[in-house]
Design an enzyme around this catalytic site. Structure first.
Site, PDB file in Angstrom:
ATOM      1  N   SER A 326       0.838  -1.200   0.000  1.00 36.50           N
ATOM      2  CA  SER A 326       0.000   0.000   0.000  1.00 36.50           C
ATOM      3  C   SER A 326       0.876   1.255   0.000  1.00 36.50           C
ATOM      4  CB  SER A 326      -0.956  -0.044   1.197  1.00 36.50           C
ATOM      5  OG  SER A 326      -1.924   0.970   1.117  1.00 36.50           O
ATOM      6  N   ASP A 382      -9.134  -5.331  -5.650  1.00 38.32           N
ATOM      7  CA  ASP A 382      -8.608  -4.273  -4.776  1.00 38.32           C
ATOM      8  C   ASP A 382      -8.628  -2.938  -5.511  1.00 38.32           C
ATOM      9  OD1 ASP A 382      -7.393  -2.817  -2.807  1.00 38.32           O
ATOM     10  OD2 ASP A 382      -5.450  -3.834  -2.930  1.00 38.32           O
ATOM     11  N   HIS A 437      -7.787  -5.689   0.228  1.00 31.81           N
ATOM     12  CA  HIS A 437      -6.532  -4.928   0.296  1.00 31.81           C
ATOM     13  C   HIS A 437      -5.557  -5.505   1.309  1.00 31.81           C
ATOM     14  CE1 HIS A 437      -3.971  -1.481  -0.302  1.00 31.81           C
ATOM     15  NE2 HIS A 437      -4.048  -1.121   0.956  1.00 31.81           N
TER      16      HIS A 437
END
Length: 525
Positions: A326, A382, A437
């Site tokens: 991320s 995602d 995610h």
């Protein structure tokens, strides 16, 4: 002379009830629909009888290939539709290699989770993108799978060891000191040693009564990751001395705020632009802070320079692997840009998981020019890898021939390895964008991935229960509790007087500003 309202009402004509009109209208509609249905079915039956009677005569006729081309589609239309079968039970629909019984402890009878580890010393450059992973992704090479999962577990450690308990006086720090990190998290099997922690400027919201306390460890900084290096045995197996930098993803509220910024900021006097929020986390520092007198960029580059100098002086071949999830994937790319600028002859690779877009086309081209190899692991469901610019950039990127040189359009960097949650028989089918995610979902899908057209790998060995560490994404048939990864009794202990209290940290695990200062000693091997 005005009449009273009551008299006006008396003179009004009584309205006919509308109920009868509605009933007649409904009856007419129903009748008309039935007539249409009967008419269609009658025509269809007549057409079928007419076609079948004609087709029965065809074998006695001489027909050419042109006529056959017309007849075959007609025969296809006449085939009866297959009856729709009711949905089968889940246990019969998918033959799961694992069931709920496999998660009951049976000691030595349990299947080991460790996969065999090969010597990759002759092919490590290919596995790290020398040829941009051509021929290694479709199908996924087992050696590459193990390496990508390994680096993913290094990134997962930044979440598992991060203290984000708002009631902790060390909220925002790492729970363990660098020498004990891998030992506490069970990662010593990979053969790396942590040499330095990285801190970034991002304020953590703590309770008001902690703000008045002098024992709060830091109100300005967060632990963002670490630098590690391969030990002697692992160096022999992988064919070089590998310097690893693992970056943590978004956890703190202000880090989410940094993620949501979409403005591009120029790097120096060049046309290279990157997202301002990511750059702020990477480069921010404060003179009066305890842990960020140096920015995260300066901390990590200082340690990388020290390790490269140390091992090159010993005549060893050195590589740099940057990984993150991320926000951490974005920071890894910025770190790669820095390192490749300072060390143009160093082999640098980036492995990112669920990373968003970072910069414009000039940023992408510069990384390619510097020789940085990037493997982007994404999951189809995602949404984060589609950011920033979920709608605008997605549309404009389809017209690259026209918009390719626009400086304000975000571009992804590197080679993509795309996974799909629907390939795993263990994951729930209902959409959960937060769960999609999660890094453990990525590692689970990686472990079972073979190719786009193949089913989930039946002999995948990574523990399936890890998926539910901080999510509820496993199917209920496995009976694994959701979000099970937490400290016993939520950190409370029963003291000698029979009271439940929050224990203090051991002295060796208390963060110290000295841990970020430059160290001239050799790595601990």
């Amino acid at each position: 002379m005005e009449l009273s309202p009551m008299r006006n009402m008396a003179k009004q004509k009584p309205e006919k009830p509308r109920r009868t009109k509605r009933v007649w209208r409904l009856k007419l509609n129903v009748t008309w629909l039935r007539m249409k249905k009967a008419l269609k079915s009658g025509l269809r039956n007549r057409l079928r009888v007419h076609l079948s009677s004609n087709l029965n005569k065809l074998p006695t006729l001489k027909i050419n290939h042109h006529d056959l081309a017309i007849i075959r589609p007609i025969q296809h239309v006449m085939k009866k539709k297959k009856p729709i079968r009711p949905t089968m039970p889940l246990e019969k629909l998918i033959q799961l290699p694992y069931t709920a019984a496999d998660f009951v402890d049976r000691g030595d009878a349990m299947t080991p989770t460790k996969s065999p580890v090969e010597n990759i010393s002759t092919r490590w450059r290919e596995l790290h993108g020398l040829h941009n992973w051509e021929g290694l992704i479709e199908p996924l090479h087992p050696w590459l799978r193990r390496e990508v999962v390994k680096y993913g577990e290094f990134v997962e450690a930044t979440y598992d060891a991060f203290d984000f308990d708002p009631l902790s006086e060390f909220c925002g720090s790492c729970r363990y000191n660098p020498n004990k990190l891998f030992e506490e998290l069970g990662l010593t099997k990979h053969g790396y040693k942590v040499t330095k922690y990285i801190y970034a400027m991002s304020h953590v919201d703590v309770p008001e009564w902690f703000e008045r306390s002098h024992c709060t460890w830091s109100k300005d900084s967060n632990w963002m990751g670490y630098v590690a290096v391969s030990g002697d045995a692992e160096t022999t197996r992988i064919g070089r001395r590998d310097i690893l930098v693992a970056w943590r993803g978004t956890v703190a509220p202000t880090e989410w705020y940094s993620d949501l910024k979409t403005s591009l900021q120029r790097l120096g006097k060049t046309n290279i632009k990157v997202q301002s929020g990511f750059l702020g986390v990477y480069c921010s520092k404060g003179e009066f802070t305890r842990y960020n007198k140096l920015s995260a960029s300066e901390q990590v580059m200082e340690e990388i320079r020290r390790l490269i100098t140390f091992f090159r002086d010993r005549g060893e071949e050195v590589s740099l692997t940057l990984c993150g999830h991320s926000l951490g994937g974005a920071l890894a790319l910025l770190n790669a840009y820095d390192a490749a600028t300072y060390f143009p002859d160093l082999f640098i690779s980036v492995i990112s998981y669920a990373a968003p877009r970072v910069g414009n086309i000039h940023f992408k081209e510069k990384l390619n020019e510097l020789g940085v190899k990037t493997l982007r692991v994404v999951v189809k469901q995602d949404i984060v890898p589609k950011l920033p610019g979920f709608i605008l950039n997605t549309i404009l990127n389809k017209f690259t021939a026209i918009t390719g040189r626009l400086k304000w359009i975000y571009r992804h960097v590197g080679t993509q390895l795309k996974l799909n949650m629907l390939h795993s028989p263990y994951l729930r089918r209902d959409p959960d964008y937060t769960g999609c995610h999660n890094l453990e979902i990525y590692l689970h899908l990686l472990d079972g991935y073979v190719s786009k057209t193949s089913k989930f790998r039946w002999n995948a060995r990574r523990d399936v229960a890890l998926v539910n560490k901080s999510t509820n994404m496993l199917i209920t048939e496995l009976k694994i509790p959701e979000c099970w990864y937490e400290r016993p009794f939520k950190g409370l202990v029963l003291n000698q007087y029979g009271r439940w209290v929050k224990p203090g940290r051991q002295a060796e695990h208390i963060p110290s500003p000295l841990s970020i200062e430059s160290c001239q000693e050799p790595p601990p091997f």
